[in-house]
Structures are given as C-alpha cells and as structure tokens.
Design a protein around this motif. Structure first.
Motif, PDB file in Angstrom:
ATOM      1  N   THR A  14       6.526   3.904  -1.002  1.00 29.05           N
ATOM      2  CA  THR A  14       5.970   2.693  -1.810  1.00 29.05           C
ATOM      3  C   THR A  14       6.820   2.124  -2.965  1.00 29.05           C
ATOM      4  O   THR A  14       7.798   2.550  -2.984  1.00 29.05           O
ATOM      5  CB  THR A  14       4.697   2.919  -2.365  1.00 29.05           C
ATOM      6  OG1 THR A  14       5.023   4.300  -3.299  1.00 29.05           O
ATOM      7  CG2 THR A  14       3.644   3.732  -1.495  1.00 29.05           C
ATOM      8  N   ALA A  39      -2.872  -1.521   4.830  1.00 25.65           N
ATOM      9  CA  ALA A  39      -1.959  -2.441   4.027  1.00 25.65           C
ATOM     10  C   ALA A  39      -2.349  -3.954   4.630  1.00 25.65           C
ATOM     11  O   ALA A  39      -2.644  -4.006   5.781  1.00 25.65           O
ATOM     12  CB  ALA A  39      -0.691  -2.228   4.191  1.00 25.65           C
ATOM     13  N   TYR A  54       7.579  -4.731   2.810  1.00 27.85           N
ATOM     14  CA  TYR A  54       6.610  -3.922   2.151  1.00 27.85           C
ATOM     15  C   TYR A  54       5.230  -4.570   2.358  1.00 27.85           C
ATOM     16  O   TYR A  54       5.380  -6.004   2.080  1.00 27.85           O
ATOM     17  CB  TYR A  54       6.841  -3.507   0.779  1.00 27.85           C
ATOM     18  CG  TYR A  54       8.121  -2.532   0.621  1.00 27.85           C
ATOM     19  CD1 TYR A  54       7.854  -1.323   0.645  1.00 27.85           C
ATOM     20  CD2 TYR A  54       9.346  -2.938   0.694  1.00 27.85           C
ATOM     21  CE1 TYR A  54       8.861  -0.177   0.429  1.00 27.85           C
ATOM     22  CE2 TYR A  54      10.495  -1.979   0.593  1.00 27.85           C
ATOM     23  CZ  TYR A  54      10.081  -0.511   0.443  1.00 27.85           C
ATOM     24  OH  TYR A  54      11.065   0.380   0.390  1.00 27.85           O
ATOM     25  N   TYR A 113       2.623  -1.367  -2.809  1.00 28.13           N
ATOM     26  CA  TYR A 113       3.107  -1.810  -1.609  1.00 28.13           C
ATOM     27  C   TYR A 113       3.541  -0.695  -0.781  1.00 28.13           C
ATOM     28  O   TYR A 113       4.358   0.109  -1.285  1.00 28.13           O
ATOM     29  CB  TYR A 113       4.009  -2.842  -1.601  1.00 28.13           C
ATOM     30  CG  TYR A 113       3.525  -4.352  -2.272  1.00 28.13           C
ATOM     31  CD1 TYR A 113       3.507  -5.149  -1.292  1.00 28.13           C
ATOM     32  CD2 TYR A 113       3.373  -4.411  -3.644  1.00 28.13           C
ATOM     33  CE1 TYR A 113       3.141  -6.505  -1.916  1.00 28.13           C
ATOM     34  CE2 TYR A 113       3.075  -5.514  -3.974  1.00 28.13           C
ATOM     35  CZ  TYR A 113       2.741  -6.705  -3.025  1.00 28.13           C
ATOM     36  OH  TYR A 113       2.421  -7.835  -3.611  1.00 28.13           O
ATOM     37  N   ARG A 158       0.337  -9.974   3.130  1.00 33.70           N
ATOM     38  CA  ARG A 158       0.932  -9.929   1.862  1.00 33.70           C
ATOM     39  C   ARG A 158       2.306  -9.072   1.921  1.00 33.70           C
ATOM     40  O   ARG A 158       2.244  -7.879   1.699  1.00 33.70           O
ATOM     41  CB  ARG A 158       0.017  -9.284   0.823  1.00 33.70           C
ATOM     42  CG  ARG A 158      -1.349  -9.757   0.727  1.00 33.70           C
ATOM     43  CD  ARG A 158      -1.277 -11.190  -0.024  1.00 33.70           C
ATOM     44  NE  ARG A 158      -2.578 -11.734  -0.107  1.00 33.70           N
ATOM     45  CZ  ARG A 158      -3.163 -12.020  -1.267  1.00 33.70           C
ATOM     46  NH1 ARG A 158      -2.544 -12.106  -2.401  1.00 33.70           N
ATOM     47  NH2 ARG A 158      -4.337 -12.575  -1.403  1.00 33.70           N
ATOM     48  N   ARG A 215       1.355  -5.176   0.941  1.00 37.94           N
ATOM     49  CA  ARG A 215       0.283  -4.763  -0.212  1.00 37.94           C
ATOM     50  C   ARG A 215      -0.933  -3.902   0.275  1.00 37.94           C
ATOM     51  O   ARG A 215      -1.691  -4.377   1.270  1.00 37.94           O
ATOM     52  CB  ARG A 215      -0.016  -5.934  -0.849  1.00 37.94           C
ATOM     53  CG  ARG A 215      -0.751  -5.638  -2.001  1.00 37.94           C
ATOM     54  CD  ARG A 215      -0.990  -7.056  -3.091  1.00 37.94           C
ATOM     55  NE  ARG A 215      -2.117  -7.698  -2.596  1.00 37.94           N
ATOM     56  CZ  ARG A 215      -2.414  -8.695  -3.004  1.00 37.94           C
ATOM     57  NH1 ARG A 215      -1.965  -8.963  -4.094  1.00 37.94           N
ATOM     58  NH2 ARG A 215      -3.661  -9.252  -3.034  1.00 37.94           N
TER      59      ARG A 215
END
Length: 159
Positions: free
Chosen positions: A77, A29, A42, A85, A33, A44
């Motif tokens: 997610t 991830a 969260y 995310y 972001r 991305r």
C-alpha cells in the motif's frame, strides 16, 4: 465470532472467512481511482479500508497481531491525501476453501487444526494441507500461526 464450543462446520466457516479477508481488502479497491507511484499503479481502497488502522482491525477479527501485520505489508500500500491505496494487479488463485478439517488437539485456550484448503469451493483442485494454531479467549477465536506462510503471497515476511 464463533462460539467456544465449535463444531467442524463452524471451524470451517471461521477458517474460510479468515483466509478470505486479505482477498476482500485487495479486491475492494476502486478501479476508477488510480494513482501512479514510481511507475506502478495503485488503486484507492474504499472508506471502510481507508487507513492502516481500519485494515488491521479487519484482519484482527480472525488473525493475531503478527500475522495481521504481515498480511498488511503484503497488500503493498501507499498513502496519499490521508487515503490508503493498494497496488493494482491480480493475485492469481489462492486456496481458502477448507474442504476437510480435523482438530488435532484441544486445550482450554488453544486449538490445533489441520485443514485441506482448495482453490475451488466444489473440488479438491490445488489442495494444500495447512496447520493452524488457534487461540480461544472468552467467546473469541484468533489464529496465531499458520503453516506454509512462505508459499502464499498473503503471508510472506515483511521487507
């Protein structure tokens, strides 16, 4: 994918790769972001893991349908603007280095394997004994079941 006539070394590599796919997705991830949903952060996921289908296809390289779905729901997610995310955080150490491995039974379509998984590639620190049921089909191996699912955050039952 490993050949049907696997050596212990090939099986070790297959199990290490299988045990690490969840961690690869989770830590891929983008930390730049970030979105906030219900007070939680969260991050991305990259384009190669941007949808549920892509992540499940990645898990299915090694795992059966049931365990792949279980692993996906444990990523925690959310989807925003068509992108996936994953919840921000640290999993802590997870055992996925097979230190020792023994094939306990072998048929034309199934392998039963017992492996000692460690947190560290070079030591037996935090070793856990895990039993696998592996299906063989053509040139492909698929893990159908794994013991100690409740002791590992990757394999918890879906809520």
């Amino acid at each position: 994918m490993p050949r049907i006539t696997q050596s212990v070394r090939e099986l070790k590599r297959f199990i290490e790769n299988a045990e690490s796919v969840w961690v690869e997705v989770f830590y891929s991830a983008d930390t730049n972001r970030v979105i906030i949903v219900d007070g939680r952060e969260y991050l991305r996921l990259p384009l190669r893991f941007s949808t549920r289908a892509k992540v499940l296809a990645y898990f299915r390289r090694y795992w059966g349908i049931a365990l792949s779905n279980r692993m996906f729901c444990n990523l925690l997610t959310v989807t925003r603007n068509g992108r996936l995310y994953v919840i921000a955080g640290d999993t802590g150490p997870l055992p996925y280095y097979p230190r020792r491995l023994r094939v306990t039974s072998r048929t034309s379509t199934r392998l039963r394997v017992t492996a000692n998984l460690s947190f560290d590639v070079d030591t037996d620190e935090g070793t856990e004994i895990i039993r696998y049921l592996i299906a063989r089909s053509g040139e492909r191996l698929t893990i159908l079941d794994r013991s100690n699912k409740f002791g590992d955050p990757r394999y918890q039952p879906c809520r």
